[in-house]
Design a protein around this motif. Structure first.
Motif, PDB file in Angstrom:
ATOM      1  N   UNK A  81       0.835  -1.201   0.000  1.00 32.22           N
ATOM      2  CA  UNK A  81       0.000   0.000   0.000  1.00 32.22           C
ATOM      3  C   UNK A  81       0.873   1.255   0.000  1.00 32.22           C
ATOM      4  N   UNK A  82       1.970   1.208   0.753  1.00 33.81           N
ATOM      5  CA  UNK A  82       2.899   2.340   0.749  1.00 33.81           C
ATOM      6  C   UNK A  82       3.533   2.493  -0.624  1.00 33.81           C
ATOM      7  N   UNK A  83       3.895   1.363  -1.245  1.00 34.50           N
ATOM      8  CA  UNK A  83       4.479   1.408  -2.586  1.00 34.50           C
ATOM      9  C   UNK A  83       3.491   2.006  -3.579  1.00 34.50           C
ATOM     10  N   UNK A  84       2.226   1.656  -3.460  1.00 32.51           N
ATOM     11  CA  UNK A  84       1.217   2.200  -4.362  1.00 32.51           C
ATOM     12  C   UNK A  84       1.076   3.711  -4.186  1.00 32.51           C
ATOM     13  N   UNK A  85       1.197   4.186  -2.943  1.00 31.79           N
ATOM     14  CA  UNK A  85       1.157   5.622  -2.712  1.00 31.79           C
ATOM     15  C   UNK A  85       2.298   6.332  -3.412  1.00 31.79           C
ATOM     16  N   UNK A  86       3.479   5.723  -3.374  1.00 36.38           N
ATOM     17  CA  UNK A  86       4.644   6.293  -4.054  1.00 36.38           C
ATOM     18  C   UNK A  86       4.458   6.277  -5.572  1.00 36.38           C
ATOM     19  N   UNK A  87       3.982   5.164  -6.093  1.00 32.43           N
ATOM     20  CA  UNK A  87       3.786   5.043  -7.539  1.00 32.43           C
ATOM     21  C   UNK A  87       2.753   6.053  -8.027  1.00 32.43           C
TER      22      UNK A  87
END
Length: 380
Positions: A240-246
Motif C-alpha cells: 500500500x505504501x508502494x502504491x502511494x509512491x507510484x
C-alpha cells in the motif's frame, strides 16, 4: 486594470525553490478543483465493465468450493479499466495484454512463497515490480489506471508459505476473472466512444526511451526505499505504501505529483472511514459484492473530475477486496494502516521525485507556479 507580467523562463531553479513552490497554498487550491472529463461515457463504461466482471466472478466463486479465492477474482476483474480511450479495436488487445500481466503478477509473487523466498527478497521483487510495470504500462500505452492495478496484485499475493497447488489456484482464479473482464469488454465495445467518432479523446504520448528508463529507475528506487521503511515500521501491507509512491511519481510534472500526493492522502482518510463504517455493520457477502461493484463504477465516474474524490471511493473498494482475501483481518487494523501506508508512500514519493528531479522538471514547475500566481499590485 494592470496586465499580468509576461512569464520568463527561470534559469536552473534550485530544489529548495522547487520545494517552496510545491508547498505553496496554490497547490492545495489546485488539488481541490474539479476538472473536465475527457469522456464521461467511456469512463462510466469502463467502471461498469469492471463492476459487471467483478460481480460475475465473485458470485461464481462464492457459490463454488473455492470461495476463499474471491480476493484474487476481484483483482482479475480490474483489467477492464484499461484502454478506455484507445483507438478502435486496440482496446480489446490492450485489455488482453493487461489480463496476461495481471495473471503474471499474481503467479510470480505467489511462486516466491512456494519457492521459499525470504520476506526481504519478496519486498525487493515488489519494488522492482513497481518500476517494471511502470515501464510496461507506458511502453504499451495502456492508459489509466497505469501500474497501480498490477502492483496491487503483486502486493496482495505476498505471503510466507504456499503449496504449489495453492499457487495454481490463485493463478487460475485470477485468469478466470480476467477472462470474464475481457469478454465483457468485447461484448460492450460498441458502446464506447473512439477517436474515430470523437477526435478530442486523450492520446497516450510517446515517451522517449531514455526518459522512460529514467522514470523506471526512479520509481524502483523510491519503491525500494518505501517498502523497507514500511516494513521496518512494522506495517503489515508495505504494498500500500508502494502504491502511494507510484501514484505520486507517475505524474509527468512535479506540480501534478504534488496534486496527486495531497489528493491521495485526503481521499484515503475519507475512504478508510467509509470502509470502517461499512464493515463494522458485519454485512453479508452479497452486500459486500454489491458495494464493491458500486464503488468500482462510481470511482470511474468521478476520477476524471478530481482524483481526490475518486480516492475516497477507491480506498473502501481496496479494503473490501483485502477483506474478501483475508476475512479474519480486523477492520480496526486495516483502515488505519491504509491511511498510514498511503501517507508514508505519498510523502516519500514526493521527496524522491524532488531529489531526483532534473533542471527541466524544476523549470516546468517554476513556469507553472508563475502562471497561476496573481499579478503584483501596483504600489501607491
Amino acid at each position: 486594470m494592470q496586465d499580468k507580467p509576461p512569464i520568463s523562463t527561470p534559469s536552473a531553479p534550485s530544489r529548495r525553490d522547487a520545494a517552496r513552490q510545491l508547498l505553496h497554498a496554490s497547490r492545495i487550491a489546485e488539488s481541490v478543483r474539479l476538472g473536465k472529463q475527457a469522456s464521461l461515457r467511456n469512463s462510466a463504461l469502463a467502471g461498469l465493465q469492471a463492476a459487471i466482471a467483478a460481480g460475475i466472478a465473485l458470485a461464481a466463486f462464492q457459490l463454488s468450493p473455492w470461495s476463499h479465492l474471491m480476493g484474487f477474482a476481484s483483482l482479475g476483474a480490474l483489467v477492464a479499466l484499461f484502454g478506455r480511450f484507445a483507438p478502435t479495436r486496440s482496446r480489446i488487445a490492450i485489455v488482453l495484454q493487461c489480463a496476461c500481466w495481471q495473471t503474471v503478477a499474481v503467479a510470480a509473487m505467489s511462486a516466491t512463497a512456494w519457492a521459499g523466498w525470504s520476506h526481504s527478497a519478496q519486498l525487493m521483487l515488489l519494488a522492482v515490480s513497481c518500476g517494471a510495470y511502470l515501464f510496461i504500462c507506458f511502453k504499451g500505452k495502456f492508459g489509466a489506471p497505469g501500474p497501480l492495478i498490477f502492483i496491487f496484485a503483486v502486493g496482495a499475493s505476498m505471503t510466507d508459505t504456499l503449496t504449489l497447488e495453492q499457487v495454481a489456484q490463485r493463478t487460475a482464479a485470477t485468469a478466470i476473472a480476467v477472462a470474464f473482464a475481457w469478454l465483457v469488454c468485447i461484448l460492450s465495445e460498441r458502446l464506447r466512444h473512439t477517436p474515430n467518432d470523437r477526435p478530442g479523446l486523450p492520446v497516450e504520448p510517446d515517451v522517449p526511451m531514455s526518459h522512460l528508463w529514467r522514470m523506471t529507475l526512479r520509481m524502483a528506487l523510491a519503491a525500494l526505499a518505501v517498502v523497507f521503511i514500511a516494513d521496518h515500521l512494522g506495517l503489515q501491507f508495505p504494498a500500500w505504501a508502494a502504491m502511494g509512491t507510484v501514484a505520486v511519481m507517475q505524474g509527468r510534472h512535479l506540480h501534478i505529483s504534488m496534486h496527486r500526493a495531497l489528493q491521495r492522502m485526503v481521499g484515503t482518510v475519507f475512504g478508510a472511514l467509509i470502509a470502517w463504517l461499512l464493515l463494522e455493520q458485519d454485512p453479508s457477502i452479497w452486500i459486500l459484492i454489491a458495494a464493491l461493484m458500486m464503488f468500482q463504477f462510481c470511482t470511474e465516474v468521478v476520477i476524471g473530475f478530481n482524483y481526490g474524490l475518486a480516492q475516497a471511493l477507491v480506498t473502501p473498494m481496496a479494503l473490501l477486496m483485502t477483506h474478501l482475501a483475508a476475512p479474519n483481518a480486523a477492520i480496526t487494523t486495516l483502515a488505519p494502516e491504509r491511511v498510514v501506508d498511503t501517507m508514508l508512500g505519498a510523502i516519500i514519493g514526493m521527496v524522491v521525485a524532488l531529489a531526483l528531479s532534473s533542471i527541466e522538471d524544476r523549470q516546468t514547475l517554476a513556469l507553472h507556479h508563475q502562471s497561476v500566481m496573481p499579478p503584483d499590485r501596483p504600489r501607491r
